[in-house]
Design a protein around this motif. Structure first.
Motif, PDB file in Angstrom:
ATOM      1  N   ARG A  77       0.844  -1.217   0.000  1.00  0.00           N
ATOM      2  CA  ARG A  77       0.000   0.000   0.000  1.00  0.00           C
ATOM      3  C   ARG A  77       0.866   1.249   0.000  1.00  0.00           C
ATOM      4  O   ARG A  77       0.582   2.211  -0.721  1.00  0.00           O
ATOM      5  CB  ARG A  77      -0.919   0.018   1.221  1.00  0.00           C
ATOM      6  N   ALA A  81       1.046   4.072  -2.967  1.00  0.00           N
ATOM      7  CA  ALA A  81       0.741   5.483  -2.722  1.00  0.00           C
ATOM      8  C   ALA A  81       1.775   6.411  -3.355  1.00  0.00           C
ATOM      9  O   ALA A  81       1.469   7.562  -3.657  1.00  0.00           O
ATOM     10  CB  ALA A  81       0.645   5.743  -1.223  1.00  0.00           C
ATOM     11  N   THR A 115      -5.211   1.518  -4.227  1.00  0.00           N
ATOM     12  CA  THR A 115      -4.402   2.728  -4.041  1.00  0.00           C
ATOM     13  C   THR A 115      -3.777   3.163  -5.362  1.00  0.00           C
ATOM     14  O   THR A 115      -3.818   4.343  -5.721  1.00  0.00           O
ATOM     15  CB  THR A 115      -3.328   2.499  -2.967  1.00  0.00           C
ATOM     16  N   ARG A 119      -4.561   6.528  -7.608  1.00  0.00           N
ATOM     17  CA  ARG A 119      -3.457   7.410  -8.023  1.00  0.00           C
ATOM     18  C   ARG A 119      -3.488   7.640  -9.533  1.00  0.00           C
ATOM     19  O   ARG A 119      -3.176   8.726 -10.012  1.00  0.00           O
ATOM     20  CB  ARG A 119      -2.143   6.788  -7.580  1.00  0.00           C
TER      21      ARG A 119
END
Length: 193
Positions: A77, A81, A115, A119
């Motif tokens: 994760r 990110a 995630t 993004r």
């Protein structure tokens, strides 16, 4: 493929995004936790260590497997990110596949996939994610079949885009056309939205 696909299935790491996970450190932790649980691991990888710990059938090993799985998910994760995205693939999806449904088939965890998709600005467009632990790992075609069944799409109307021989073998096993991501283009960029 002569007609545009109804569904484009993307591999995540190496295709859509580049997740910079410190697998060397995670392997060292996995080895240490397996030794502490008294479990011999035949294959040295982190995921195979988790599988061996679970298969041991001992409470200490099961606890170590759960902790290690959570640690891997956290690292993935965090990497997602800050991941670099394949800007060439995102442009291809926007310009050449605007009507196609999107799905993700990945060996990464679900949280990392969500995630990275957020993004990339694709969270609302990807209808189905099949992540690690939700189907047998590629090259097994189970995850791809699950995606096809969930989207009511036939193999000939889908397309798997990936970066590895494992992705190609998975597509071949499912009867789905395969497109190497290099054919679309690879341009790794940070993504500021």
């Amino acid at each position: 493929m002569r007609v545009p696909p109804e569904l484009v299935v993307l591999d995540l790491d190496g295709t859509l995004a580049r997740l910079d996970v410190d697998w060397v450190s995670l392997r060292a932790i996995a080895r240490a936790w397996a030794r502490a649980a008294g479990v011999a691991v035949a294959r040295p990888g982190v995921l195979s260590t988790i599988d061996a710990l679970r298969a041991a059938g001992q409470p200490l090993a099961a606890a170590a497997a759960s902790r290690l799985d959570a640690l891997v998910a956290l690292h993935e994760r965090e990497a997602a990110a800050r991941c670099q995205l394949n800007a060439a693939l995102l442009e291809w999806l926007r310009k050449r596949q605007p009507q196609a449904g999107l799905a993700v088939l990945t060996l990464n965890g679900r949280a990392a996939a969500r995630t990275a998709l957020a993004r990339a600005g694709l969270a609302g467009r990807v209808a189905i994610i099949v992540a690690r632990g939700e189907a047998p790992a590629k090259p097994a075609a189970h995850g791809l079949w699950r995606i096809l069944a969930s989207s009511d799409c036939t193999p000939d109307r889908a397309l798997l885009v990936g970066d590895s021989a494992v992705d190609a073998a998975c597509a071949r096993s499912a009867g789905v056309p395969f497109l190497p991501v290099d054919a679309v283009g690879v341009r790794w960029e940070g993504w500021d939205r």
